[in-house]
Design a protein around this motif. Sequence first.
Motif, PDB file in Angstrom:
ATOM      1  N   UNK A 197     109.251  96.427 -50.946  1.00  0.00           N
ATOM      2  CA  UNK A 197     110.249  95.546 -51.564  1.00  0.00           C
ATOM      3  C   UNK A 197     109.852  94.075 -51.457  1.00  0.00           C
ATOM      4  N   UNK A 198     108.591  93.833 -51.065  1.00  0.00           N
ATOM      5  CA  UNK A 198     108.063  92.462 -51.099  1.00  0.00           C
ATOM      6  C   UNK A 198     108.118  91.699 -49.795  1.00  0.00           C
ATOM      7  N   UNK A 199     108.532  92.307 -48.719  1.00  0.00           N
ATOM      8  CA  UNK A 199     108.591  91.613 -47.426  1.00  0.00           C
ATOM      9  C   UNK A 199     107.199  91.601 -46.784  1.00  0.00           C
ATOM     10  N   UNK A 200     106.807  90.456 -46.261  1.00  0.00           N
ATOM     11  CA  UNK A 200     105.462  90.341 -45.694  1.00  0.00           C
ATOM     12  C   UNK A 200     105.470  89.845 -44.251  1.00  0.00           C
ATOM     13  N   UNK A 201     106.556  89.224 -43.820  1.00  0.00           N
ATOM     14  CA  UNK A 201     106.615  88.693 -42.449  1.00  0.00           C
ATOM     15  C   UNK A 201     107.674  89.501 -41.698  1.00  0.00           C
ATOM     16  N   UNK A 202     107.255  90.603 -41.111  1.00  0.00           N
ATOM     17  CA  UNK A 202     108.187  91.561 -40.506  1.00  0.00           C
ATOM     18  C   UNK A 202     108.101  91.465 -38.991  1.00  0.00           C
ATOM     19  N   UNK A 203     109.256  91.291 -38.339  1.00  0.00           N
ATOM     20  CA  UNK A 203     109.312  91.206 -36.885  1.00  0.00           C
ATOM     21  C   UNK A 203     109.946  92.482 -36.330  1.00  0.00           C
TER      22      UNK A 203
ATOM     23  N   UNK B  91     110.714  78.628 -37.095  1.00  0.00           N
ATOM     24  CA  UNK B  91     109.302  78.305 -37.300  1.00  0.00           C
ATOM     25  C   UNK B  91     109.036  77.894 -38.747  1.00  0.00           C
ATOM     26  N   UNK B  92     107.876  77.280 -38.974  1.00  0.00           N
ATOM     27  CA  UNK B  92     107.510  76.808 -40.317  1.00  0.00           C
ATOM     28  C   UNK B  92     107.382  77.989 -41.292  1.00  0.00           C
ATOM     29  N   UNK B  93     106.864  79.104 -40.787  1.00  0.00           N
ATOM     30  CA  UNK B  93     106.693  80.299 -41.617  1.00  0.00           C
ATOM     31  C   UNK B  93     107.468  81.455 -40.985  1.00  0.00           C
ATOM     32  N   UNK B  94     108.795  81.451 -41.120  1.00  0.00           N
ATOM     33  CA  UNK B  94     109.627  82.417 -40.396  1.00  0.00           C
ATOM     34  C   UNK B  94     109.515  83.817 -40.991  1.00  0.00           C
ATOM     35  N   UNK B  95     109.920  84.838 -40.227  1.00  0.00           N
ATOM     36  CA  UNK B  95     109.936  86.201 -40.765  1.00  0.00           C
ATOM     37  C   UNK B  95     110.969  86.339 -41.880  1.00  0.00           C
ATOM     38  N   UNK B  96     110.748  87.336 -42.731  1.00  0.00           N
ATOM     39  CA  UNK B  96     111.713  87.617 -43.796  1.00  0.00           C
ATOM     40  C   UNK B  96     112.328  89.010 -43.662  1.00  0.00           C
ATOM     41  N   UNK B  97     112.001  89.699 -42.562  1.00  0.00           N
ATOM     42  CA  UNK B  97     112.567  91.032 -42.336  1.00  0.00           C
ATOM     43  C   UNK B  97     112.434  91.395 -40.866  1.00  0.00           C
ATOM     44  N   UNK B  98     113.320  92.271 -40.418  1.00  0.00           N
ATOM     45  CA  UNK B  98     113.269  92.755 -39.028  1.00  0.00           C
ATOM     46  C   UNK B  98     113.482  94.257 -38.992  1.00  0.00           C
ATOM     47  N   UNK B  99     112.625  94.928 -38.232  1.00  0.00           N
ATOM     48  CA  UNK B  99     112.864  96.312 -37.847  1.00  0.00           C
ATOM     49  C   UNK B  99     113.303  96.271 -36.391  1.00  0.00           C
TER      50      UNK B  99
ATOM     51  N   UNK C 285     116.896  87.918 -46.122  1.00  0.00           N
ATOM     52  CA  UNK C 285     116.338  88.529 -44.913  1.00  0.00           C
ATOM     53  C   UNK C 285     116.787  89.983 -44.854  1.00  0.00           C
ATOM     54  N   UNK C 286     115.834  90.906 -44.701  1.00  0.00           N
ATOM     55  CA  UNK C 286     116.153  92.335 -44.633  1.00  0.00           C
ATOM     56  C   UNK C 286     116.187  92.792 -43.178  1.00  0.00           C
ATOM     57  N   UNK C 287     117.126  93.693 -42.861  1.00  0.00           N
ATOM     58  CA  UNK C 287     117.275  94.200 -41.490  1.00  0.00           C
ATOM     59  C   UNK C 287     117.366  95.720 -41.531  1.00  0.00           C
ATOM     60  N   UNK C 288     116.598  96.362 -40.635  1.00  0.00           N
ATOM     61  CA  UNK C 288     116.647  97.816 -40.490  1.00  0.00           C
ATOM     62  C   UNK C 288     116.864  98.166 -39.023  1.00  0.00           C
ATOM     63  N   UNK C 289     117.790  99.067 -38.754  1.00  0.00           N
ATOM     64  CA  UNK C 289     118.032  99.551 -37.397  1.00  0.00           C
ATOM     65  C   UNK C 289     117.493 100.962 -37.223  1.00  0.00           C
ATOM     66  N   UNK C 290     117.919 101.609 -36.147  1.00  0.00           N
ATOM     67  CA  UNK C 290     117.519 102.998 -35.892  1.00  0.00           C
ATOM     68  C   UNK C 290     118.641 103.726 -35.181  1.00  0.00           C
ATOM     69  N   UNK C 291     118.878 104.980 -35.568  1.00  0.00           N
ATOM     70  CA  UNK C 291     119.814 105.938 -34.962  1.00  0.00           C
ATOM     71  C   UNK C 291     120.969 106.304 -35.876  1.00  0.00           C
TER      72      UNK C 291
END
Length: 344
Positions: A183-189, A241-249, A274-280
């Motif tokens: 879906x185009x996210x490149x900076x994933x934390x 940060x200057x280049x922050x993440x755009x998604x989090x797992x 910003x996209x967010x994914x959890x687990x469970x």
Amino acid sequence: MSEYTNRRPVSLLDVAKAAGVSRATASLVLRESPLVADGTRQRVVETMKNLGYIYNRGAANLRRNSTGTIGLVLSNIGSPFYSTLMAGVDETNEAGSIVTLVANSVDSPDRQIRQIRRLREHNVDGIILCPAIGSDETLAAELARLDLPCVQALRHAELLGGDYVGADYRSGIEKAVRHLVGSGRRRIVFVGATTLHSAARERNEGFRHAIRMHGLNDGLVVAGAPDNAYDVAALDRLLKARNPPDAAVCYNDVIALDVMNRLRSHGRQPGQDFAVIGMDNLPQAAGAFPALTTIATHPREVGQQAAALLQKRIAQLGPSKGEHIIVPPSLIVRRSCGEASVAA
């Protein structure tokens, strides 16, 4: 003194006479034998209820050299995730007329051993164990001493070996990263990274492997800790940060829901920029705003499979060496990634 005080207990022979069957037939009904016709079975069961017959299961278990009970030792019985696992175990045990005795280790190796000993004192036929953080050779030695069939669930301690049923955490994380990249996210934390137990290590491995596969920077990791804690200050620094993440797992849904709130405090909108994914796939995930995309690890099925495997071990069926059953995860895509609900 009432007539009930002096009344002797109703025997199986009393039931048989009142129902017009032999004692052997009444006994077959108790054992749920398929040899008894449905009409006869119903008549005997109704007679038992009417006479107040109480089955002496303890005596029957002694004859079979079993108690019809198993122990379930979990690390946090207050978690809705573990409650779902318990429901799965109970469903399978109920079908086999087995009672589940639940103990809570609160992730303490010492308390875990005390709970296992107490369960053994109650003559459980075996245990399902989610090993506490820090489980070591002491646990392995104690299980060997007690000679107690054991199936590990959700987490596994390598030193124990034996049977294990759990989710495929690694492939679940890989599915999440693949979806974000698609879906185009490149900076994933990855938020909540820890190596405290096998389930945590497998999540970490899945994230790092997926990041390398897609040629992304693998340095975006925020450390986690027990009790759904994570390094909030580290996440704040990344977001500023200057280049922050755009998604989090995230390690789990609890952390993911907190991360969505943290994003709002930084003026970021989960599900939009910003996209967010959890687990469970906890119940709270679908009800969040926006609804949380999550990796469903199916704890109810894990519980069902673990109970079935333990029953097989108690009955000494199949190969005695360790069997591993891995339940595949599902990615449930919701608005926190910007899309409508779908499952993959």
